[in-house]
Scaffold this active site. Structure first.
Site, PDB file in Angstrom:
ATOM      1  N   LYS A  74      14.556  -0.302  -8.683  1.00  0.00           N
ATOM      2  CA  LYS A  74      15.248   0.622  -7.776  1.00  0.00           C
ATOM      3  C   LYS A  74      15.531   0.030  -6.398  1.00  0.00           C
ATOM      4  O   LYS A  74      16.511   0.384  -5.758  1.00  0.00           O
ATOM      5  CB  LYS A  74      14.454   1.912  -7.645  1.00  0.00           C
ATOM      6  CG  LYS A  74      14.542   2.779  -8.896  1.00  0.00           C
ATOM      7  CD  LYS A  74      14.260   4.226  -8.596  1.00  0.00           C
ATOM      8  CE  LYS A  74      14.637   5.106  -9.767  1.00  0.00           C
ATOM      9  NZ  LYS A  74      13.760   4.874 -10.942  1.00  0.00           N
ATOM     10  N   GLU A 133      17.596  12.048  -2.497  1.00  0.00           N
ATOM     11  CA  GLU A 133      16.815  13.021  -3.252  1.00  0.00           C
ATOM     12  C   GLU A 133      16.037  12.250  -4.311  1.00  0.00           C
ATOM     13  O   GLU A 133      16.428  11.145  -4.688  1.00  0.00           O
ATOM     14  CB  GLU A 133      17.652  14.124  -3.885  1.00  0.00           C
ATOM     15  CG  GLU A 133      19.082  13.839  -4.252  1.00  0.00           C
ATOM     16  CD  GLU A 133      19.355  12.756  -5.238  1.00  0.00           C
ATOM     17  OE1 GLU A 133      18.497  12.515  -6.125  1.00  0.00           O
ATOM     18  OE2 GLU A 133      20.423  12.134  -5.130  1.00  0.00           O
ATOM     19  N   SER A 186      12.089  -2.611 -16.692  1.00  0.00           N
ATOM     20  CA  SER A 186      12.586  -2.044 -15.431  1.00  0.00           C
ATOM     21  C   SER A 186      11.495  -1.789 -14.402  1.00  0.00           C
ATOM     22  O   SER A 186      11.774  -1.746 -13.207  1.00  0.00           O
ATOM     23  CB  SER A 186      13.355  -0.758 -15.714  1.00  0.00           C
ATOM     24  OG  SER A 186      12.552   0.155 -16.443  1.00  0.00           O
TER      25      SER A 186
HETATM   26  C1  PLP Z   1      13.949   5.329 -12.200  1.00  0.00           C
HETATM   27  C2  PLP Z   1      13.547   4.410 -13.256  1.00  0.00           C
HETATM   28  C3  PLP Z   1      14.281   4.294 -14.459  1.00  0.00           C
HETATM   29  C4  PLP Z   1      15.441   5.148 -14.784  1.00  0.00           C
HETATM   30  O1  PLP Z   1      16.545   5.028 -13.942  1.00  0.00           O
HETATM   31  P1  PLP Z   1      17.872   4.249 -14.387  1.00  0.00           P
HETATM   32  O2  PLP Z   1      18.843   4.625 -13.331  1.00  0.00           O
HETATM   33  O3  PLP Z   1      18.242   4.776 -15.733  1.00  0.00           O
HETATM   34  O4  PLP Z   1      17.544   2.821 -14.418  1.00  0.00           O
HETATM   35  C5  PLP Z   1      13.874   3.346 -15.389  1.00  0.00           C
HETATM   36  N1  PLP Z   1      12.783   2.583 -15.190  1.00  0.00           N
HETATM   37  C6  PLP Z   1      12.040   2.681 -14.061  1.00  0.00           C
HETATM   38  C7  PLP Z   1      10.851   1.798 -13.908  1.00  0.00           C
HETATM   39  C8  PLP Z   1      12.395   3.599 -13.066  1.00  0.00           C
HETATM   40  O5  PLP Z   1      11.667   3.675 -11.949  1.00  0.00           O
END
Ligand code: PLP
Length: 422
Positions: free
Chosen positions: A112, A134, A405
């Site tokens: 993020k 938000e 992610s």
């Molecule tokens: C917020 C988040 C997501 C989901 O958000 P996307 O916009 O779909 O990437 C996925 N993995 C993690 C670790 C997150 O913090």
């Protein structure tokens, strides 16, 4: 604004966009639209702000000073570039070469921050002094608080009152970094109410305020801007896999909530037709929908056309077009919509959309922890869960990249109570 169609911008002909080597490719689109998805379904009073943002972005995205500063923050603040890690034990188990893109190692523990840095820097160049955002689970709020503190913005994060209670640690993290967290007690007291408040704030404070949206959602130009800032993930993967394997991967797997980590890793590969792109959504307890709730968050798989967050996309809604609250073991995938470009790529079959259930994700969470000594975020665990299914069906391919992610430290309590059946 959520659920209210007020006006839609005209289409001003086609455009192409490029940011530091990322191309839109041959996706035919009129301004702000991906096929029929996207657009600007916002009150007229917000149109000048969206136009100003688009102009600002067009001006600075190729500005050498801006790019140099962006690269500086990505490297020295966020810790890029992140490794592409060959997961030896996982590979052995599934009989394919499996690589993990280590976004879990980015400062803050998830992808993020890539987008938060980009947008905050853009806001600074545009002369803004105040950031609003938000957040549902609190992770985007935390990323915004980080850049807000570092770049010297007054920072306000809107959060449903229910979420403030559920996410006490993230609320405290934001406050530690000097962000004001405003709890919203209207409506369902969750994310969609926080989104409405953020838009309301923006309308009132357009002159000095940037609305920092956290995924590839919202009215145009947000889906494009967020995708471009997250595409650093895919650009690095391309270079890294060519270095390690001398060829493209057979498939790339990412989880999808709003779709930003998926679009970020997919985008530089959209033109490379031999690379299979797979988005795994949260299937919750299994795909069920009632009039009041969706027991999942799988918008690509089970959503219908609707307007959320100022864009036409695939959303979870009831017969009357009321947005359904999504449900997933992973709070970060709990969003009732999905980015318009991802909806378009899934509909045109460039991206394969699948889902993993809570049970499957939790199993994958344990598997990666045990096999590789890496505790993945529950969101990312949905992407990992696909490995097992695909291997069983002989669909995995020889070289596979999974976008990890985020890291799972934040999810330990959830996993503990899940195991106890709470
Ligand atoms: C917020 C988040 C997501 C989901 O958000 P996307 O916009 O779909 O990437 C996925 N993995 C993690 C670790 C997150 O913090």
């Amino acid at each position: 604004m959520a659920e209210t169609k007020v006006s839609e911008s005209q289409t001003k002909g086609s455009y192409s966009n490029e940011l530091a080597g990322s191309k839109t490719g041959n996706i035919t689109q009129v301004r702000g639209k991906y096929g029929k998805y996207g657009g600007q379904y916002v009150p007229e009073v917000l149109m000048p702000a969206l136009e100003e943002l688009e102009k600002g972005y067009e001006r600075y995205k190729n500005d050498s000073k801006f790019i140099a500063e962006l690269e500086h923050y990505l490297r020295d603040f966020a810790g890029r570039k992140t490794p592409l890690y060959f997961a030896r034990n996982l590979s052995k188990k599934y009989g394919s070469k499996i690589y993990l893109k280590r976004e879990d190692l980015v400062h803050g523990g998830a992808h993020k921050l890539n987008n938060a840095i980009g947008q905050a820097l853009l806001a600074k160049y545009m002369g803004k002094t105040r950031l609003i955002a938000e957040t549902g689970a609190g992770q985007h709020g935390t990323a915004t608080a980080m850049v807000g503190a570092n770049l010297g913005f007054e920072t306000i994060v809107y959060m449903g009152a229910k979420d403030v209670k559920r996410q006490q640690m993230n609320t405290y993290r934001m406050k530690l970094m000097g962000t004001e967290v405003k709890a919203i007690s209207t409506g369902s007291k969750t994310l969609k109410d926080a989104i409405n408040e953020a838009f309301r704030d923006w309308v009132t404070n357009i002159v000095n305020t940037h609305y920092l949206i956290g995924s590839v959602v919202g009215p145009y130009p947000y889906p494009m801007i967020v995708r471009d800032f997250q595409s650093v993930i895919g650009r690095e993967v391309k270079e890294q896999i060519m270095g390690k394997e001398g060829r493209m991967p057979d498939s790339i797997i990412a989880c999808a909530g709003g779709g930003s980590n998926a679009m970020g890793i997919f985008h530089p590969f959209v033109e490379d037709k031999e690379v299979k792109l797979i988005a795994v959504e949260a299937g919750g307890k299994g795909l069920k929908c009632t009039e009041k709730a969706a027991f999942h968050s799988a918008c690509l798989c089970a959503g219908e056309e609707g307007i959320l967050h100022g864009a036409l996309t695939k959303v979870l809604q009831d017969k009357n077009g009321q947005i359904l609250e999504s449900e997933s073991v992973s709070a970060g995938l709990d969003y009732s919509g999905v980015g318009p470009e991802l909806a378009y790529l899934a509909e045109s079959r460039r991206v394969t959309a699948l889902y993993a259930t809570d049970d499957e994700a939790v199993e994958a969470f344990h598997e990666l922890s045990r096999l590789e000594g890496i505790i993945p975020a529950l969101e990312s665990s949905h992407a990992l869960a696909y490995l097992k299914k695909a291997a069983e069906n002989g669909e995995l391919g020889d070289i596979v990249v999974v976008n990890l992610s985020g890291r799972g430290d934040k999810d330990l309590e959830t996993v503990l109570s899940f195991k106890r059946g709470i």
